[in-house]
Enzyme design. Structure first.
Site, PDB file in Angstrom:
ATOM      1  N   ASN A 157       0.808  -1.217   0.000  1.00  0.00           N
ATOM      2  CA  ASN A 157       0.000   0.000   0.000  1.00  0.00           C
ATOM      3  C   ASN A 157       0.844   1.272   0.000  1.00  0.00           C
ATOM      4  O   ASN A 157       0.411   2.306  -0.478  1.00  0.00           O
ATOM      5  CB  ASN A 157      -0.959   0.014   1.195  1.00  0.00           C
ATOM      6  CG  ASN A 157      -0.313  -0.422   2.482  1.00  0.00           C
ATOM      7  OD1 ASN A 157       0.284  -1.502   2.568  1.00  0.00           O
ATOM      8  ND2 ASN A 157      -0.392   0.405   3.504  1.00  0.00           N
ATOM      9  N   GLN A 209      -4.794  -3.769  -2.478  1.00  0.00           N
ATOM     10  CA  GLN A 209      -4.401  -2.653  -3.359  1.00  0.00           C
ATOM     11  C   GLN A 209      -4.353  -3.020  -4.835  1.00  0.00           C
ATOM     12  O   GLN A 209      -4.074  -2.166  -5.667  1.00  0.00           O
ATOM     13  CB  GLN A 209      -3.029  -2.103  -2.912  1.00  0.00           C
ATOM     14  CG  GLN A 209      -3.035  -1.467  -1.532  1.00  0.00           C
ATOM     15  CD  GLN A 209      -3.825  -0.159  -1.465  1.00  0.00           C
ATOM     16  OE1 GLN A 209      -4.200   0.417  -2.493  1.00  0.00           O
ATOM     17  NE2 GLN A 209      -4.103   0.299  -0.259  1.00  0.00           N
ATOM     18  N   CYS A 254      -2.997   4.858   7.412  1.00  0.00           N
ATOM     19  CA  CYS A 254      -3.362   4.281   8.699  1.00  0.00           C
ATOM     20  C   CYS A 254      -2.404   4.713   9.802  1.00  0.00           C
ATOM     21  O   CYS A 254      -2.736   4.666  10.961  1.00  0.00           O
ATOM     22  CB  CYS A 254      -3.382   2.760   8.617  1.00  0.00           C
ATOM     23  SG  CYS A 254      -4.376   2.169   7.270  1.00  0.00           S
ATOM     24  N   SER A 289     -10.863  -5.265  -0.194  1.00  0.00           N
ATOM     25  CA  SER A 289     -11.549  -4.192   0.534  1.00  0.00           C
ATOM     26  C   SER A 289     -12.379  -3.355  -0.426  1.00  0.00           C
ATOM     27  O   SER A 289     -11.907  -2.994  -1.505  1.00  0.00           O
ATOM     28  CB  SER A 289     -10.506  -3.303   1.223  1.00  0.00           C
ATOM     29  OG  SER A 289     -11.120  -2.168   1.781  1.00  0.00           O
ATOM     30  N   THR A 346     -25.996  -9.667  10.871  1.00  0.00           N
ATOM     31  CA  THR A 346     -26.752  -9.270   9.672  1.00  0.00           C
ATOM     32  C   THR A 346     -25.833  -8.491   8.736  1.00  0.00           C
ATOM     33  O   THR A 346     -25.140  -7.574   9.157  1.00  0.00           O
ATOM     34  CB  THR A 346     -27.976  -8.423  10.084  1.00  0.00           C
ATOM     35  OG1 THR A 346     -28.767  -9.231  10.958  1.00  0.00           O
ATOM     36  CG2 THR A 346     -28.806  -8.012   8.872  1.00  0.00           C
ATOM     37  N   HIS A 363     -13.614  -0.102  -0.138  1.00  0.00           N
ATOM     38  CA  HIS A 363     -13.334   1.327  -0.386  1.00  0.00           C
ATOM     39  C   HIS A 363     -12.006   1.561  -1.093  1.00  0.00           C
ATOM     40  O   HIS A 363     -11.714   2.687  -1.498  1.00  0.00           O
ATOM     41  CB  HIS A 363     -13.426   2.140   0.913  1.00  0.00           C
ATOM     42  CG  HIS A 363     -12.319   1.958   1.894  1.00  0.00           C
ATOM     43  ND1 HIS A 363     -11.374   2.935   2.133  1.00  0.00           N
ATOM     44  CD2 HIS A 363     -11.996   0.931   2.695  1.00  0.00           C
ATOM     45  CE1 HIS A 363     -10.530   2.507   3.064  1.00  0.00           C
ATOM     46  NE2 HIS A 363     -10.883   1.302   3.420  1.00  0.00           N
TER      47      HIS A 363
HETATM   48  N1  PMP Z   1      -4.466  -4.131   3.789  1.00  0.00           N
HETATM   49  C1  PMP Z   1      -3.906  -3.169   3.040  1.00  0.00           C
HETATM   50  C2  PMP Z   1      -2.765  -3.517   2.130  1.00  0.00           C
HETATM   51  C3  PMP Z   1      -4.383  -1.862   3.106  1.00  0.00           C
HETATM   52  O1  PMP Z   1      -3.834  -0.912   2.348  1.00  0.00           O
HETATM   53  C4  PMP Z   1      -5.466  -1.572   3.983  1.00  0.00           C
HETATM   54  C5  PMP Z   1      -5.998  -0.162   4.108  1.00  0.00           C
HETATM   55  N2  PMP Z   1      -5.010   0.803   4.389  1.00  0.00           N
HETATM   56  C6  PMP Z   1      -6.023  -2.613   4.733  1.00  0.00           C
HETATM   57  C7  PMP Z   1      -5.496  -3.880   4.614  1.00  0.00           C
HETATM   58  C8  PMP Z   1      -7.187  -2.379   5.650  1.00  0.00           C
HETATM   59  O2  PMP Z   1      -8.340  -2.158   4.884  1.00  0.00           O
HETATM   60  P1  PMP Z   1      -9.745  -1.654   5.496  1.00  0.00           P
HETATM   61  O3  PMP Z   1      -9.655  -0.148   5.507  1.00  0.00           O
HETATM   62  O4  PMP Z   1     -10.785  -2.147   4.541  1.00  0.00           O
HETATM   63  O5  PMP Z   1      -9.881  -2.238   6.851  1.00  0.00           O
END
Ligand code: PMP
Length: 386
Positions: A150, A178, A325, A198, A237, A200
């Site tokens: 990422n 990614q 993050c 994921s 749910t 989003h």
């Molecule tokens: N794995 C990777 C490689 C990511 O880039 C991210 C998000 N930064 C995540 C896991 C976590 O994803 P989510 O926001 O859907 O919890």
């Protein structure tokens, strides 16, 4: 020129119009997907349509897709001790994770600290396959190696990793969050046992993720137990709207075929050549490794990422320092640290990530902001030899 240039797609991608439409359609449906009446069956259909779309994105079987609330949860589910080929078969009791994994994998899931070991990467950020062989020593383990990083976009040799892991009788989990829309993913060709996605990150809404598993792979003690939803693997749910949007985003990626990859690749090329033309001492991390076509992680001797990110923001450009993050905490990136990057250089790492609707003018805005910022931010700073 547009008001702002959003160049932080690896943190979260723009919602695709198809995903928005699917979310709105689902929000207007009453009914619990576990109910047998017509209303329940209607929302169940939306979930199953999305399951098919997610499976198609990675060429897997829809029956092996489990929806979660995001990739963090999917990673936690994947890293549950107890995944076995057959009920009753002994599951690996230790975990090996690459040094460049997302924090949700580095956390180790349900494995105790003393049962987790780290696989080093080389200076290009690629997992050291010999070190993996040594760590396995012919003994089974659950191994987690991401498809693409990422922060840097560096791509891992996942199918080679799978072969080594399987020869030792282990299982492979791949965080592929990614990759969709940027490189093609074929679950069977990767030969992974478990794979995380994921919503989003691919243009769906926040709040949905998926864990894809190999046929027959079975977990005796799932993370969330209760009503038996998601074939007993994830009770609760379902968030029908988020799941429907996730599925629609996956379908849109498949419809676009390779055009998105070409689009982001062309813009990234423009960005990197402009960056190096403006500041020849800029360093692009992993430049000679295989990388996602949409990601650039760079620095310049003397640069401080925190100040640069604020400068870019004031100039109308959204980028991040290290991974989103961990931003807010001024800590050098563990990814660059694992690649042996000098901590002083790592402190200046900026990530620029682009997506399907990024325009040439967004790249121009970035480059003109960088030209001005680099003049002021680097002025008077000691330039360390690159
Ligand atoms: N794995 C990777 C490689 C990511 O880039 C991210 C998000 N930064 C995540 C896991 C976590 O994803 P989510 O926001 O859907 O919890």
């Amino acid at each position: 020129m547009t008001e702002r240039a959003y160049l932080d797609w690896n943190a979260s991608a723009l919602l695709r119009p198809q995903a928005r439409a699917a979310v709105l359609e689902a929000l207007d449906c009453v009914g619990n997907p576990s109910s047998v009446h017509a209303e329940g069956r209607k929302v169940r259909q939306l979930i199953e349509r999305a399951r098919g779309q997610i499976a198609a994105l990675v060429a897997a079987d829809a029956a092996n897709v489990t929806f979660t609330c995001g990739a963090t949860e999917a990673n936690a589910l994947a890293l549950s001790p107890g995944w076995a080929r057959k009920p009753g078969q002994t599951a690996p009791d230790r975990l090996l994770v690459s040094a460049v994994e997302h924090p949700s994998v580095l956390a180790g899931g349900g494995f105790g600290r003393d049962r987790v070991a780290t696989i080093p990467v080389d200076r290009q950020g690629v997992v050291d396959l010999d070190a993996l062989r040594t760590l396995l020593a012919g003994q089974p383990a659950l191994v987690s190696v991401m498809l693409a990083n990422n922060e840097t976009g560096i791509i891992q040799p996942v199918s080679e990793v799978a072969q080594i892991v399987h020869e030792a009788g282990g299982q492979l989990h791949v965080d592929a969050v990614q990759a969709p829309g940027r490189i093609a993913i074929d679950f069977n060709a990767l030969d992974a046992d478990l794979l995380t996605l994921s919503s989003h990150k691919i243009g769906g809404p926040k709040g949905a993720g998926a864990l894809v598993r190999k046929d027959g792979l079975h977990l005796a003690n799932p993370l969330i137990r209760g009503g038996g939803q998601e074939r007993g693997l994830r009770a609760g749910t379902e968030d029908v709207a988020a799941i429907a949007g996730f599925g629609a985003a996956a379908a849109a990626i498949l419809d676009a075929k390779s055009t998105e990859t070409d689009h982001v690749g062309r813009l990234r090329e423009r960005l990197e050549s402009g960056l190096l033309a403006a500041t020849p001492n800029a360093i692009i991390f992993g430049a000679s490794a295989g990388r996602l076509p949409n990601t650039t992680s760079f620095t310049h001797p003397g640069l401080r990422a925190e100040t640069a990110v604020i400068g870019f923001d004031l100039a109308g450009v959204a980028v991040s320092s290290g991974s989103a993050c961990s931003s807010g905490k001024v800590q050098p990136s563990h990814v660059l640290g694992a690649m042996g990057v000098d901590p002083l250089l790592a402190r200046g790492a900026i990530r620029v990530s682009i997506g399907y609707s990024t325009k040439d003018e967004d790249i121009e805005r970035f480059l003109s902001a960088w030209t001005k910022l680099s003049e002021s931010l680097l002025k008077g700073r000691t330039v360390i030899a690159a």
